[in-house]
Design a protein around this motif. Structure first.
Motif, mmCIF file in Angstrom:
data_model
loop_
_atom_site.group_PDB
_atom_site.id
_atom_site.type_symbol
_atom_site.label_atom_id
_atom_site.label_comp_id
_atom_site.label_asym_id
_atom_site.label_seq_id
_atom_site.Cartn_x
_atom_site.Cartn_y
_atom_site.Cartn_z
ATOM 1 N N GLY A 275 0.799 -1.220 0.000
ATOM 2 C CA GLY A 275 0.000 0.000 0.000
ATOM 3 C C GLY A 275 0.826 1.260 0.000
ATOM 4 O O GLY A 275 0.479 2.233 0.681
ATOM 5 N N LEU A 276 1.908 1.285 -0.750
ATOM 6 C CA LEU A 276 2.789 2.444 -0.784
ATOM 7 C C LEU A 276 2.417 3.372 -1.934
ATOM 8 O O LEU A 276 1.784 2.960 -2.903
ATOM 9 C CB LEU A 276 4.247 1.998 -0.931
ATOM 10 C CG LEU A 276 4.739 0.932 0.060
ATOM 11 C CD1 LEU A 276 6.197 0.602 -0.209
ATOM 12 C CD2 LEU A 276 4.543 1.404 1.498
ATOM 13 N N SER A 277 2.829 4.624 -1.825
ATOM 14 C CA SER A 277 2.557 5.633 -2.844
ATOM 15 C C SER A 277 3.846 5.969 -3.583
ATOM 16 O O SER A 277 4.923 6.019 -2.991
ATOM 17 C CB SER A 277 1.980 6.911 -2.214
ATOM 18 O OG SER A 277 0.788 6.634 -1.535
ATOM 19 N N ARG A 278 3.697 6.247 -4.871
ATOM 20 C CA ARG A 278 4.875 6.528 -5.696
ATOM 21 C C ARG A 278 5.405 7.939 -5.410
ATOM 22 O O ARG A 278 4.629 8.889 -5.227
ATOM 23 C CB ARG A 278 4.543 6.394 -7.179
ATOM 24 C CG ARG A 278 5.763 6.568 -8.072
ATOM 25 C CD ARG A 278 5.519 6.121 -9.489
ATOM 26 N NE ARG A 278 6.724 6.259 -10.302
ATOM 27 C CZ ARG A 278 6.819 5.886 -11.572
ATOM 28 N NH1 ARG A 278 5.758 5.351 -12.174
ATOM 29 N NH2 ARG A 278 7.946 6.044 -12.238
ATOM 30 N N VAL A 279 6.740 8.062 -5.406
ATOM 31 C CA VAL A 279 7.406 9.346 -5.206
ATOM 32 C C VAL A 279 7.808 9.892 -6.574
ATOM 33 O O VAL A 279 8.594 9.259 -7.289
ATOM 34 C CB VAL A 279 8.652 9.191 -4.311
ATOM 35 C CG1 VAL A 279 9.351 10.538 -4.142
ATOM 36 C CG2 VAL A 279 8.263 8.600 -2.961
ATOM 37 N N VAL A 280 7.247 11.029 -6.951
ATOM 38 C CA VAL A 280 7.537 11.655 -8.241
ATOM 39 C C VAL A 280 7.929 13.115 -8.008
ATOM 40 O O VAL A 280 7.124 13.867 -7.445
ATOM 41 C CB VAL A 280 6.327 11.572 -9.193
ATOM 42 C CG1 VAL A 280 6.664 12.223 -10.535
ATOM 43 C CG2 VAL A 280 5.918 10.117 -9.402
ATOM 44 N N PRO A 281 9.119 13.548 -8.414
ATOM 45 C CA PRO A 281 10.195 12.722 -8.973
ATOM 46 C C PRO A 281 10.899 11.935 -7.879
ATOM 47 O O PRO A 281 10.823 12.296 -6.703
ATOM 48 C CB PRO A 281 11.134 13.763 -9.596
ATOM 49 C CG PRO A 281 10.948 14.971 -8.741
ATOM 50 C CD PRO A 281 9.488 14.987 -8.354
ATOM 51 N N PRO A 282 11.611 10.857 -8.249
ATOM 52 C CA PRO A 282 12.305 10.068 -7.224
ATOM 53 C C PRO A 282 13.470 10.851 -6.628
ATOM 54 O O PRO A 282 13.950 11.834 -7.194
ATOM 55 C CB PRO A 282 12.780 8.840 -8.008
ATOM 56 C CG PRO A 282 12.899 9.311 -9.414
ATOM 57 C CD PRO A 282 11.802 10.316 -9.602
ATOM 58 N N SER A 283 13.940 10.368 -5.482
ATOM 59 C CA SER A 283 15.039 11.057 -4.805
ATOM 60 C C SER A 283 16.336 10.993 -5.598
ATOM 61 O O SER A 283 17.155 11.903 -5.536
ATOM 62 C CB SER A 283 15.266 10.441 -3.417
ATOM 63 O OG SER A 283 14.089 10.519 -2.647
ATOM 64 N N THR A 284 16.531 9.921 -6.342
ATOM 65 C CA THR A 284 17.744 9.744 -7.142
ATOM 66 C C THR A 284 17.343 9.481 -8.582
ATOM 67 O O THR A 284 16.427 8.684 -8.837
ATOM 68 C CB THR A 284 18.585 8.570 -6.615
ATOM 69 O OG1 THR A 284 18.871 8.782 -5.234
ATOM 70 C CG2 THR A 284 19.889 8.443 -7.385
ATOM 71 N N GLY A 285 18.004 10.148 -9.526
ATOM 72 C CA GLY A 285 17.686 9.972 -10.933
ATOM 73 C C GLY A 285 17.913 8.546 -11.395
ATOM 74 O O GLY A 285 18.807 7.842 -10.925
ATOM 75 N N GLY A 286 17.059 8.099 -12.337
ATOM 76 C CA GLY A 286 17.191 6.767 -12.892
ATOM 77 C C GLY A 286 16.568 5.678 -12.046
ATOM 78 O O GLY A 286 16.832 4.493 -12.268
#
Length: 468
Positions: free
Chosen positions: A423-434
């Motif tokens: 039940g997690l939510s996506r992080v956009v943008p991510p903390s680290t590229g790629g």
């Protein structure tokens, strides 16, 4: 004029015009060249070399004098061979069919076609002189001969096949002409050498190799510039995020996170590997990326309250104590740990842990249990790390595909399956590229799962040092 300033077509035309031949070959060439000519009272050509070659052959073969004249430069047929009787020349060469009222034959005369195997080089040579070009643009070199009719095109293509170059025939929709086409460096070079232009074939190979090297260099330079630009943009984004995180947290930043954050701000163009070398003690680039990611996440938790409707999930069916102990490897079914029996070579928990520290032993146990729960739900195993948050001292867990033998194409599906299970939510943008990253809170425990989906970009962000 030097060959460096001529096209391959002009080099081949000059070479073919100067090559010695016998009377029979000259006759076949003359017939084929005149068949390509346009006009009624004159013999008009689009090639200067073809016009001069016909003028020469008329004098040697038919004893008919001719004169080359240049006409309107914008016209398609720029050169004319003017003779006393063009129709009479065509009749003597067998290019007019008297049985059909003096119409031109559709292809080449029967006596020429009958000796196609022997005269293939002469027919192909005449076709190239009359209307042939070599193109070095596009993905492969091409040789094209524009023919007046389909029958002529088939005869020229057959001649080229007999000299070792496989050619195709296609109809040009815009002009209505038939084109004989050869494609490929080897096929074009073979055809040029076979019809008597080996120097042109060699020059074509040299120029094509030069073009290919230039294209490869340009493509590499563009790719490098694009990757460097992406990495610089990601680094600038991360620097801005770290600066904002320090402003939000103030003096509440833990020392180890503050140290790496200040290094990031002092060296905004450095990669993760370079930052790790500057740290004291030195750190791996993965550790640097993880600490920066936790710093940014810590600042986000101070600025926003977690949405429990999105981050909470149902508790998965956890394992029993016996299953936990089996997954960790302490004891099997119906067995007690050897330390408890008091009868063995194991004298301390370090011996039982195989040299692992106590914290690492706990992490291995958590990893085994969580992966076994995920296996029941159809999730692929991850590498799990257990740590304590720096602001509240709460327990947190991080799972990643890094270190596992997964392809970049598999990572998104694997990480999304775990995010859906937990039940997690996506992080956009991510903390680290790629990377692809999901976060949430499960029964008071902060959980994140992530994986690398663009290894080249991730390595650029993590390890490239950009010029100041």
């Amino acid at each position: 004029m030097d060959d460096d300033f001529r096209s391959v077509t002009d080099i081949a035309a000059l070479e073919l015009g100067a090559a010695p031949r016998d009377d029979h070959t000259d006759r076949v060439e003359l017939v084929t060249l005149v068949r390509f000519a346009t006009g009624d009272g004159v013999l008009a050509f689009g090639s200067r070399a073809a016009a001069w070659r016909v003028c020469t052959l008329l004098g040697t073969q038919l004893k008919t004098p001719g004169r080359v004249a240049v006409i309107e430069p914008r016209a398609r047929a720029r050169w004319q061979v003017r003779v006393a009787e063009a129709t009479g020349v065509r009749i003597r060469l067998g290019l007019l069919d008297r049985r059909r009222g003096g119409r031109r034959v559709q292809g080449l005369p029967p006596e020429v076609i009958a000796r196609l195997d022997q005269d293939a080089a002469a027919i192909a040579r005449a076709g190239f002189l009359a209307a042939g070009t070599v193109h070095l643009t596009g993905p492969v070199p091409r040789l094209q001969i524009t023919c007046p009719t389909l029958a002529v095109a088939l005869a020229v293509a057959g001649a080229l096949r007999r000299v070792g170059a496989v050619a195709g025939v296609r109809h040009h929709e815009r002009t209505g002409a038939e084109q004989v086409t050869l494609a490929g460096i080897d096929a074009v070079a073979t055809a040029l050498a076979a019809i008597g232009a080996p120097r042109a074939a060699q020059r074509m190979r040299v120029r094509w190799d030069d073009r290919r090297r230039i294209r490869a260099y340009s493509a590499t330079r563009e790719l490098t510039a694009a990757n460097t630009g992406r990495a610089q943009h990601a680094a600038a984004t991360q620097v801005a995020a770290v600066r904002a995180a320090l402003a939000v947290l103030g003096d509440r930043v833990p020392d180890h996170l503050a140290a790496i954050a200040h290094l990031r701000l002092q060296h905004p163009q450095a990669g993760m590997g370079a930052l790790g070398k500057l740290a004291s003690p030195p750190l791996s680039k993965g550790t640097v990326a993880g600490r920066l990611r936790r710093l940014i996440a810590l600042a986000e938790r101070h600025t926003t309250q977690p949405d429990t409707t999105q981050t909470s999930c149902r508790s998965p069916q956890w394992l029993s104590f016996s299953e936990v102990s089996q997954s960790v490897g302490c004891c099997g079914p119906g067995r007690q740990p050897s330390m408890w029996t008091g009868g063995g070579a194991v004298t301390s928990w370090r011996d039982a842990a195989g040299g692992h520290g106590f914290g690492r032993m706990i992490e291995l146990g958590v990893e085994a249990v969580v992966n076994k729960v995920g296996q029941r739900a159809g999730c692929a195993p991850l590498n799990w790390e257990l740590f304590v948050t720096d602001d509240t001292g709460a327990l947190a867990v991080s799972g990643t595909t890094a270190g596992r033998d997964y392809s970049e194409a598999q990572v998104p599906e694997i990480v999304q399956a775990w995010a859906q299970l937990l039940g997690l939510s996506r992080v956009v943008p991510p903390s680290t590229g790629g990377t692809i990253e999901y976060r949430g809170v499960i029964e008071g425990i902060e959980v994140e799962v992530w994986g690398v989906i663009d290894q080249q970009f991730f390595d650029l962000v993590a390890g490239l040092d950009f010029p100041e």
